[in-house]
Design a protein around this motif. Structure first.
Motif, PDB file in Angstrom:
ATOM      1  N   ASP A   1      -6.482 -30.124 -26.515  1.00 36.99           N
ATOM      2  CA  ASP A   1      -7.526 -31.064 -26.926  1.00 36.99           C
ATOM      3  C   ASP A   1      -7.068 -32.511 -26.740  1.00 36.99           C
ATOM      4  O   ASP A   1      -7.820 -33.360 -26.230  1.00 36.99           O
ATOM      5  CB  ASP A   1      -7.896 -30.837 -28.395  1.00 36.99           C
ATOM      6  CG  ASP A   1      -8.756 -29.603 -28.608  1.00 36.99           C
ATOM      7  OD1 ASP A   1      -8.730 -29.057 -29.722  1.00 36.99           O
ATOM      8  OD2 ASP A   1      -9.449 -29.196 -27.656  1.00 36.99           O
TER       9      ASP A   1
ATOM     10  N   ARG B   1     -14.796 -27.657 -27.373  1.00 38.99           N
ATOM     11  CA  ARG B   1     -13.591 -28.429 -27.162  1.00 38.99           C
ATOM     12  C   ARG B   1     -12.690 -27.678 -26.186  1.00 38.99           C
ATOM     13  O   ARG B   1     -12.697 -26.444 -26.142  1.00 38.99           O
ATOM     14  CB  ARG B   1     -12.837 -28.640 -28.478  1.00 38.99           C
ATOM     15  CG  ARG B   1     -13.588 -29.439 -29.518  1.00 38.99           C
ATOM     16  CD  ARG B   1     -12.637 -29.893 -30.642  1.00 38.99           C
ATOM     17  NE  ARG B   1     -11.547 -28.958 -30.889  1.00 38.99           N
ATOM     18  CZ  ARG B   1     -11.611 -27.940 -31.739  1.00 38.99           C
ATOM     19  NH1 ARG B   1     -12.738 -27.705 -32.401  1.00 38.99           N
ATOM     20  NH2 ARG B   1     -10.560 -27.153 -31.927  1.00 38.99           N
TER      21      ARG B   1
ATOM     22  N   GLU C   1      -4.419 -27.523 -29.898  1.00 33.19           N
ATOM     23  CA  GLU C   1      -4.504 -28.938 -30.268  1.00 33.19           C
ATOM     24  C   GLU C   1      -3.940 -29.820 -29.151  1.00 33.19           C
ATOM     25  O   GLU C   1      -4.512 -30.872 -28.842  1.00 33.19           O
ATOM     26  CB  GLU C   1      -3.737 -29.188 -31.562  1.00 33.19           C
ATOM     27  CG  GLU C   1      -3.758 -30.657 -31.993  1.00 33.19           C
ATOM     28  CD  GLU C   1      -2.854 -30.928 -33.183  1.00 33.19           C
ATOM     29  OE1 GLU C   1      -2.093 -30.018 -33.558  1.00 33.19           O
ATOM     30  OE2 GLU C   1      -2.890 -32.053 -33.708  1.00 33.19           O
TER      31      GLU C   1
ATOM     32  N   GLY D   1      -9.096 -33.369 -23.827  1.00 31.26           N
ATOM     33  CA  GLY D   1     -10.286 -33.817 -24.538  1.00 31.26           C
ATOM     34  C   GLY D   1     -10.258 -35.303 -24.827  1.00 31.26           C
ATOM     35  O   GLY D   1     -11.241 -36.016 -24.616  1.00 31.26           O
TER      36      GLY D   1
ATOM     37  N   GLY E   1      -9.595 -26.982 -26.296  1.00 32.07           N
ATOM     38  CA  GLY E   1      -8.737 -26.015 -26.977  1.00 32.07           C
ATOM     39  C   GLY E   1      -9.469 -24.737 -27.334  1.00 32.07           C
ATOM     40  O   GLY E   1      -8.895 -23.642 -27.287  1.00 32.07           O
TER      41      GLY E   1
END
Length: 275
Positions: free
Chosen positions: A223, A202, A220, A227, A204
């Motif tokens: 992400d 990911r 986060e 992401g 992060g």
């Protein structure tokens, strides 16, 4: 001692904490403790700099008497700075400063409070106030400064000087920023480096490996942004932070990545197992 400019009230401080004649001043006819009129004290300065022209004139005459130096001027400058700090910060953070400068014929090219970020706003505001107060004193010494006939409160006059100084400060900041190598603009640059198997992680997690002190909250946010492709408003809803704060966090993170990743102008070498 009296003069045509006014007189000091020669009152000894029983505590011995102040020089004689520094705290009290009567612009009209000398000592008049406890009487109305032009008598002022140092404690009056914060109110006088924001007062109308008539009351402000009493303080101005006191400053003229000292040639805009010494304890009375120092306290006046502090009072002006205390007023200007939140006022100038407000117009910069909201973008209102761009309107004010444009109305004065000095538009700000590419100005955006979000682009500045919290650190940029703080730096520009402090520099603007410092330059504005220097100009305040220079004009005063030249005899063309604040006037009760021409101006409203001293704070209003000082604010106008800061607005006049802001384009110079902003343009210098913008030129300096343009000379700096640009930060990494997306995590695609991270995936191309030899430092990580980003395709298997990911975003992060990649950041936390490259920068081990990265908080879980920032990981986060990375992400969500890179992401899941959420915009700043959507991320703000999930993290209970403002979009501007998130923009600032990501910008500073990109700056840190820029310091440890290869030059974006050169294609990094692939690792042996990928060749």
């Amino acid at each position: 001692m009296e003069s045509s400019e006014g007189s000091f009230e020669d009152v000894a401080n029983p505590l011995g904490s102040e020089p004689r004649g520094h705290r009290h001043w009567d612009a009209a006819s000398g000592p008049r403790v406890g009487h109305a009129g032009d008598h002022i004290e140092l404690e009056d300065i914060p109110a006088l700099v924001q007062a109308g022209a008539e009351k402000g004139e009493v303080l101005w005459r006191r400053l003229e008497n000292d040639r805009f130096q010494g304890i009375w001027y120092d306290m006046t400058e502090i009072a002006l700075a205390d007023y200007l700090a939140p006022t100038v910060s407000g117009v910069v953070a909201t973008g209102r400063i761009a309107v004010l400068c444009r109305e004065r014929g000095r538009p700000l090219k590419g100005f955006s409070a979000v682009r500045l970020g919290r650190d940029g706003i703080r730096d520009l505001v402090s520099s603007t106030i410092a330059h504005g107060l220097v100009r305040f004193r220079v004009l005063a010494l030249a005899g063309s400064g604040w006037s009760c006939q021409r101006n409203a409160a001293m704070t209003t006059y000082a604010f106008e000087l800061c607005v006049g100084e802001f384009p110079n400060i902003y343009n210098a900041w913008d030129r300096a920023r343009a000379r700096e190598p640009g930060p990494v603009v997306s995590l695609d640059a991270v995936r191309d480096t030899p430092y990580t198997d980003a395709a298997e992680e990911r975003p992060g997690e990649v950041i936390q490996r490259l920068l081990p002190d990265t908080s879980d909250e920032l990981a986060e946010i990375v992400d969500l942004r890179y992401g899941q492709g959420l915009d700043l408003g959507q991320i703000a809803t999930r993290t209970e932070r403002s979009p501007r704060a998130i923009e600032g966090l990501l910008y500073r993170l990109k700056g840190r990545l820029k310091e440890i990743l290869p030059d974006r102008g050169a294609r990094p070498q692939k690792r042996n197992h990928e060749q």
